[in-house]
Design a protein around this motif. Structure first.
Motif: not given
Lengths: 146, 63
Positions: A108-110, A128-131
């Motif tokens: 969703p960011d890049c 992957a990271v989750v925000h």
């Protein structure tokens, strides 16, 4: 067993079996209760935050971690495609089902392609990271955004 | 992350590795498909956060 519990159980059973939310009519048939009683049970479950209803209706929007509407996080498990509300829920669905699953989406960011794969109860390694944009105490202020 | 937040005028929240989020998801939704499922209490929810290493103000549910 009270009706709202029976309805909640049936909603999840249907979601797991089909990937879609049941209608009031389907729930009524499944639990053997009049549609008006099923609708009252759904409203109660919505008020208790056990389900999310489309505002002003008794249509199911979310039965966390499942979504009744298309999302950015489809979860493929065997022949069924489930719809997760967010990245967290995309990981919850295979864990809940106890089945291998894959989610292909975009960051969703890049916007880079992102693939989450669960095999044998483990998430395959990923960078992957989750925000979490919203703190948990405010999850329900706007559950759609959360 | 900053770009996503700026676009939505949203403060940055908490970021965690996917593996940690998976562990949270596994615990958070445990039992959800069972007929007699009960929504966890606030204490139980906070304990789940702590169990996967999520502590601090962001993860606090009540005072």
């Amino acid at each position: 067993m009270s009706l709202h519990r029976e309805v909640r159980f049936e909603v999840y059973r249907h979601m797991v079996a089909t990937g879609a939310a049941p209608t009031v009519e389907e729930l009524s048939d499944a639990v053997g209760a009049p549609e008006t009683d099923v609708e009252a049970a759904l409203r109660r479950l919505g008020a208790d935050r056990q389900l999310v209803l489309v505002p002003g209706t008794t249509k199911i929007w979310m039965a966390h971690p499942f979504s009744a509407v298309p999302t950015l996080f489809p979860v493929r498990a065997g022949d069924t495609t489930y719809r997760a509300n967010c990245a967290w829920d995309a990981m919850a669905i295979p864990a809940l089902l106890g089945r291998d699953a894959e989610t292909e989406t975009r960051c969703p960011d890049c916007s880079a392609p992102l693939r989450l794969v669960t095999r044998d109860g483990e998430l395959e390694p990923t960078d992957a990271v989750v925000h979490f944009a919203v703190p948990p105490r405010r999850f329900w202020v706007n559950i759609g955004f959360t | 992350m900053e770009r996503w937040c700026a676009k939505r005028k949203q403060a940055r929240g908490e970021v965690m590795p996917a593996a940690q989020c998976y562990e949270l998801a596994r615990r958070w939704y445990s039992g959800r498909l069972e007929r007699d499922f009960e929504r966890p209490t606030v204490r139980e929810m906070e304990a789940t956060f702590r169990a996967v290493g999520l502590t601090g103000e962001f993860w606090r549910l009540e005072g």
